[in-house]
Write an enzyme that holds these catalytic residues in place. Structure first.
Site, PDB file in Angstrom:
ATOM      1  CB  CYS A  90       0.877  42.507  27.303  1.00  0.00           C
ATOM      2  SG  CYS A  90       1.157  41.489  28.776  1.00  0.00           S
ATOM      3  CB  CYS A  98       6.222  38.269  29.729  1.00  0.00           C
ATOM      4  SG  CYS A  98       5.864  36.686  28.937  1.00  0.00           S
ATOM      5  CB  CYS A 175      -1.136  35.603  27.527  1.00  0.00           C
ATOM      6  SG  CYS A 175       0.023  35.711  26.147  1.00  0.00           S
ATOM      7  CD  GLN A 234       4.064  24.721  12.755  1.00  0.00           C
ATOM      8  OE1 GLN A 234       4.351  25.672  13.491  1.00  0.00           O
ATOM      9  NE2 GLN A 234       5.000  23.991  12.165  1.00  0.00           N
ATOM     10  CE1 TYR A 263      15.184  15.857  13.101  1.00  0.00           C
ATOM     11  CE2 TYR A 263      15.447  16.410  10.785  1.00  0.00           C
ATOM     12  CZ  TYR A 263      16.005  16.072  12.006  1.00  0.00           C
ATOM     13  OH  TYR A 263      17.367  15.958  12.124  1.00  0.00           O
ATOM     14  CD  GLU A 287       8.655  13.122  15.194  1.00  0.00           C
ATOM     15  OE1 GLU A 287       9.100  13.275  16.342  1.00  0.00           O
ATOM     16  OE2 GLU A 287       8.729  13.999  14.302  1.00  0.00           O
ATOM     17  CG  ASP A 329       9.007  21.193  10.208  1.00  0.00           C
ATOM     18  OD1 ASP A 329       9.760  22.114  10.576  1.00  0.00           O
ATOM     19  OD2 ASP A 329       7.805  21.127  10.534  1.00  0.00           O
ATOM     20  CB  CYS A 356      10.934  27.416  13.522  1.00  0.00           C
ATOM     21  SG  CYS A 356      12.005  26.323  14.469  1.00  0.00           S
TER      22      CYS A 356
END
Length: 398
Positions: A90, A98, A175, A234, A263, A287, A329, A356
């Site tokens: 890219c 970006c 993208c 996800q 979560y 949640e 999570d 993450c």
């Protein structure tokens, strides 16, 4: 760099306030660091350099300098290249470009090596653990995997992606990490200036604009979810089934057990846990997003052993029955001390932690260790190729 003075090579003026902004530095690049950059040193200061690789010699322009012990820079010329350097697919993956991709200039294999270094370093530094974990490849390749893309609109109505560490909207034409052909028709149209919206490709290959209001269909582990526009799922199509499989294997909740899904979103892991505990067991999903809970209740309506609690985890936990198994999570910031202590005080046999952010995971693993829970298994997945992000799953047991 528009509106700035022409960059120049120099060591910087160390008298008074240090500000190297727009200076071009000749740097020997050191190790990769968490955050999508590598570390260099110049005139006694740390320089975090994007678009560089360990062992390279580059010219880098300083993009941010707050006058402290470090500054940020972008590599603009490579004098000695790493063997794993490639041409980015890219044109926006460059200095001043970006902010979405950090590692397009590295082979996919090298990207995973860099991420492996980062997750091991974070565990060693923050939890005192020497791990042999390796970031694993997911199927599908390094391009075309991002099934959810959030676009911003500039003052002229052009949709695009934001520049690195900036609110500037770049008028990109496409993208390469998004599915082929999905974004160009959207980017070619004019939109309301200043708005943001999400484009999603669902399990049927249908392209959704969240402003249209149509439900997004997702399927994992033999079940179907119909999610409201903009709902979290996800972004890599292989990640949800991969996580469901690993969480199920490590949770190993026995029949009749009590499990928490913290979560829990729309209940991906709750569906797996519910099958394990059976009708005589209990799974509680906690949640804070009421919309996600509503979508999950509809998707798992045939599982009476699943109960739903809408609210912040720390406020809901005291009223829940003690768990045999906990799946958590949390957001990028991790669980934190108070929640780790609250979970451990309830004595679960196993905690499956989905993370993450490797730094947050390292901090949480250290906090669990202080409560008598040790890390017994860990896997990491390259769920975000071309970026510095990854997904980890950790198993903690007393």
């Amino acid at each position: 760099m528009s509106g700035r003075a022409a960059p120049r090579v120099g060591a910087g003026d160390r008298s008074g306030t240090t500000d190297w902004t727009d200076r071009v530095l000749d740097l020997e690049i050191g190790a990769v660091a968490h955050g999508g950059h590598c570390v260099a040193r110049h005139d006694g200061r740390v320089v975090f350099v994007r678009h560089a690789l360990p062992g390279e010699r580059v010219l880098a322009v300083v993009t941010e300098d707050g006058g402290g012990s470090f500054c940020r820079a972008d590599a603009i010329s490579v004098r000695t290249a790493h063997a794993g350097r490639v041409a980015p697919p890219c044109t926006w993956a460059r200095a001043g470009g970006c902010g979405g991709c950090d590692f397009q200039h590295a082979t996919p294999e090298l990207q995973r090596e860099l991420k492996t270094v980062v997750v091991r370093e974070q565990l060693a530094r923050l939890a005192g653990i020497d791990s042999d974990v390796t970031v694993e490849e997911l199927p599908g390749g390094p391009l075309g995997w991002r099934t959810r893309v959030r676009l911003a609109v500039d003052g002229e109505g052009r949709a695009g992606l934001r520049a690195h560490r900036s609110h500037e909207v770049l008028p990109v034409a496409d993208c390469p990490i998004a599915p082929e052909g999905v974004l160009p028709p959207v980017l070619a149209r004019r939109h309301r200036p200043g708005e943001e919206f999400e484009i999603t490709v669902d399990a049927d290959g249908t392209v959704h604009d969240e402003r249209d209001g149509a439900p997004v269909v997702q399927r994992v582990a033999g079940r179907e979810w119909r999610l409201r526009p903009g709902a979290f799922w996800q972004v890599h199509p292989a990640l949800a089934p991969t996580l469901a499989a690993v969480v199920g294997q490590w949770a190993a909740a026995p029949a009749g057990a009590t499990a928490w899904d913290l979560y829990g979103g729309a209940g991906l892991f709750a569906a797996v846990l519910a099958e394990q505990v059976g009708r005589d067991g209990a799974v509680t999903v906690v949640e804070s997003a009421a919309g996600a809970v509503a979508d999950g209740e509809a998707a798992l309506a045939d599982l009476p052993q699943v109960a739903w609690e809408v609210g912040r985890v720390e406020r809901v936990l005291p009223a829940l029955a003690d768990p045999d198994v906990v799946v958590a999570d949390p957001p990028r910031s991790g669980l934190g001390r108070a929640l780790v202590e609250a979970i451990c005080a309830r004595g679960p046999r196993r905690v499956v932690h989905v993370a993450c952010d490797p730094a947050a995971l390292g901090r949480d693993v250290g906090l669990f260790a202080a409560q008598g829970y040790r890390l017994t298994a860990l896997r990491a997945f390259d769920a975000f190729p071309m970026t510095h992000h990854m997904e980890c799953v950790a198993l903690l047991e007393p």
